[in-house]
Design an enzyme around this catalytic site. Structure first.
Site, PDB file in Angstrom:
ATOM      1  N   PHE A 190      61.642 -40.404  64.801  1.00  0.00           N
ATOM      2  CA  PHE A 190      62.418 -39.259  64.335  1.00  0.00           C
ATOM      3  C   PHE A 190      61.606 -37.986  64.580  1.00  0.00           C
ATOM      4  O   PHE A 190      60.401 -37.962  64.342  1.00  0.00           O
ATOM      5  CB  PHE A 190      62.699 -39.366  62.832  1.00  0.00           C
ATOM      6  N   GLY A 191      62.264 -36.930  65.024  1.00  0.00           N
ATOM      7  CA  GLY A 191      61.573 -35.651  65.089  1.00  0.00           C
ATOM      8  C   GLY A 191      61.841 -34.840  66.331  1.00  0.00           C
ATOM      9  O   GLY A 191      62.081 -35.385  67.415  1.00  0.00           O
ATOM     10  N   ASP A 232      56.203 -35.401  52.065  1.00  0.00           N
ATOM     11  CA  ASP A 232      56.892 -35.226  53.341  1.00  0.00           C
ATOM     12  C   ASP A 232      58.015 -36.249  53.493  1.00  0.00           C
ATOM     13  O   ASP A 232      58.880 -36.338  52.641  1.00  0.00           O
ATOM     14  CB  ASP A 232      55.892 -35.294  54.492  1.00  0.00           C
ATOM     15  N   ASP A 284      60.593 -27.712  60.958  1.00  0.00           N
ATOM     16  CA  ASP A 284      60.272 -29.140  60.871  1.00  0.00           C
ATOM     17  C   ASP A 284      59.736 -29.611  62.223  1.00  0.00           C
ATOM     18  O   ASP A 284      60.118 -30.665  62.740  1.00  0.00           O
ATOM     19  CB  ASP A 284      61.486 -29.970  60.439  1.00  0.00           C
ATOM     20  N   HIS A 331      54.429 -29.900  61.448  1.00  0.00           N
ATOM     21  CA  HIS A 331      53.566 -31.081  61.557  1.00  0.00           C
ATOM     22  C   HIS A 331      52.548 -30.828  62.662  1.00  0.00           C
ATOM     23  O   HIS A 331      52.910 -30.802  63.838  1.00  0.00           O
ATOM     24  CB  HIS A 331      54.391 -32.327  61.864  1.00  0.00           C
ATOM     25  N   HIS A 351      64.515 -29.250  54.647  1.00  0.00           N
ATOM     26  CA  HIS A 351      65.541 -29.536  55.671  1.00  0.00           C
ATOM     27  C   HIS A 351      66.853 -30.158  55.168  1.00  0.00           C
ATOM     28  O   HIS A 351      67.158 -31.304  55.466  1.00  0.00           O
ATOM     29  CB  HIS A 351      64.952 -30.403  56.782  1.00  0.00           C
ATOM     30  N   HIS A 398      57.287 -25.536  57.364  1.00  0.00           N
ATOM     31  CA  HIS A 398      57.448 -26.977  57.573  1.00  0.00           C
ATOM     32  C   HIS A 398      57.034 -27.337  58.999  1.00  0.00           C
ATOM     33  O   HIS A 398      57.860 -27.453  59.894  1.00  0.00           O
ATOM     34  CB  HIS A 398      58.895 -27.382  57.314  1.00  0.00           C
ATOM     35  N   HIS A 449      61.451 -34.105  50.315  1.00  0.00           N
ATOM     36  CA  HIS A 449      62.315 -34.658  51.357  1.00  0.00           C
ATOM     37  C   HIS A 449      63.308 -35.554  50.626  1.00  0.00           C
ATOM     38  O   HIS A 449      62.922 -36.557  50.026  1.00  0.00           O
ATOM     39  CB  HIS A 449      61.432 -35.452  52.338  1.00  0.00           C
ATOM     40  N   ASN A 479      51.287 -35.435  56.349  1.00  0.00           N
ATOM     41  CA  ASN A 479      51.403 -36.800  56.887  1.00  0.00           C
ATOM     42  C   ASN A 479      50.495 -37.003  58.097  1.00  0.00           C
ATOM     43  O   ASN A 479      50.924 -37.320  59.194  1.00  0.00           O
ATOM     44  CB  ASN A 479      52.856 -37.130  57.234  1.00  0.00           C
TER      45      ASN A 479
END
EC number: 3.5.2.3
Length: 431
Positions: free
Chosen positions: A322-323, A151, A304, A61, A231, A59, A178, A93
């Site tokens: 977010f992240g 995602d 993630d 990005h 997650h 996972h 998700h 994404n």
């Protein structure tokens, strides 16, 4: 190129732990034995260190194409190698999303040319990740995707999700979901509870995750598709997945290092680097997640890794992205908070961060004669202070900045080539 790793404690991922040498030639493990002697080649002294199967993150990005200001395949895979990862699966994404074979080929070609570790593309479930029209799964699979996911854009239509799973079963594709019911999460930005009320931030109730998870479990049971839950963060989710496994549903699940270690109390000072989806929950949830790992309910630990620019985070909490940037701290965080405290063993860490994610994605992992030499060498006892400014990732958004952690990646080897080696002359533990 010939290489020999000397005197390390080898945990092979198949149950064995022993001090041994490993001989690598042309990217393949040729021998595992004591006192291997060679006349030429690179020699790595692993005395006092663990030699483990390379970590696999299912996972990640990488942001390319479209968001290169946040991360690129080059910087993201450099971060992965620094964190001990030899393989990462990248989420779709991007802009454009990985929703057709052309974008899949683009990602693969950039990864081949500029990537430091192996990159496995994950394709989108719906065109444009809009939750409306199903992508051409056969073409995506032929192009090389290892799974399908929309995602962070949950498929709100149960009818559409069932059709996606039906086709996914037909093409034997892993579905990664998700779990979020947007009607319940609303404009929430952190865990819904006492702390969100105290500091005046809108909360995300645990039901937002659990309701969607329950729906997806029912649909997976109906269609027979292989379902992987991204997650998870709540005690209730652990219970739902445990029950589903007991009933024979083909389901696997992952949890992030930050959801295993940090609670919503970390949000007290409005540090936007603590803002992630799912949000940081409670101590009770963490205990349930760890128990879920221990009893096999949760299969994998995944980062993630979600890098953002400073501008994305340098805003009021409710407006921040977010992240969390997680590739470079994952091993240290898990080693510090779970292994060194006796909650899990180093062998279990290997299962959660290498063997199980590889198995779910359908790739090989483990250290044995004849296998590809994807290896990480770690010092589980060396301490350091996290410094986001030293990250290889463009994303400096970590809630662990300034924290003293135990466990350092010393060397990452991908297909027999050294892709990361800690420079002990210049990198000192901060006091």
């Amino acid at each position: 190129m010939r290489m020999i790793i000397k005197n390390g404690t080898v945990i092979d991922g198949f149950g064995s732990e022993a001090t041994a040498d490993i001989l690598i030639d042309y990217g393949i493990i040729k021998a595992i034995d004591k006192n291997i002697q060679v006349s030429d080649g690179i020699v790595i002294d692993a005395t006092g260190k663990y030699v483990l199967p390379g970590f696999v993150d299912m996972h990640t990005h990488l942001r390319q194409p479209g968001f290169e200001e946040k991360e690129t395949i080059k910087t993201g895979t450099e971060a992965a190698a620094t964190g001990g990862y030899t393989t990462v699966a990248c989420m779709p994404n991007t802009n454009p999303p990985i929703d057709n074979e052309i974008v899949v080929e683009y990602v693969k070609s950039i990864a081949q040319r500029e990537g430091v570790v192996k990159v496995l593309p994950i394709g989108a479930m719906t065109k444009g990740m809009k939750g409306e029209e199903i992508t051409e799964m056969a073409k995506l699979k032929k192009a090389g995707v290892v799974a399908l996911s929309d995602d962070g854009f949950p498929i709100m239509s149960a009818g559409l999700m069932k059709r996606i799973m039906t086709y996914g079963k037909m093409y034997d594709l892993l579905m990664i979901t998700h779990c979020e019911d947007k009607a319940l999460s609303g404009e929430g930005v952190m865990n819904s509870g006492v702390i969100s009320t105290m500091i005046g931030l809108k909360g995300i109730p645990r039901e937002a995750e659990e309701v969607m998870l329950a729906r997806n479990i029912i649909l997976a049971k109906s269609t027979g598709v292989r379902l992987h839950i991204a997650h998870i963060s709540t005690k209730g989710s652990v219970e739902l997945i445990r029950e589903a496994k007991e009933k024979g549903v083909k389901i696997t699940a992952e949890v992030t290092p930050h959801n295993l270690t940090l609670t919503d109390e970390a949000v007290y000072n409005y540090d936007t680097n603590t803002k992630a989806y799912p949000p940081l929950r409670t101590r009770e949830d963490i205990e349930a997640l760890i128990e879920g790992l221990k009893d096999g309910t949760i299969d994998a630990i995944a980062t993630d890794h979600a890098p953002h620019t400073k501008d994305d985070k340098k805003v009021p909490y409710d407006m921040a992205a977010f992240g969390i940037s997680g590739l470079e701290t994952a091993f240290s965080v898990i080693n510090t908070f779970l292994v060194q405290t006796g909650k899990i063993t180093i062998k279990e860490l290997v299962n959660y961060m290498s063997i199980n994610p590889a198995k779910i994605l359908g790739i090989s992992s483990g250290i044995k004669v004849g296998s590809i030499a994807d290896i990480v060498i770690v010092d589980p006892y060396e301490e350091y202070v996290v410094d986001k400014d030293k990250f290889k990732s463009k994303g400096k958004n970590t809630p662990f900045h300034g924290m003293r952690l135990k466990g350092v990646v010393d060397c990452t080897i991908v297909e027999g080539e050294i892709k990361y080696k800690k420079d002990r002359k210049t990198e000192k533990v901060e006091v």
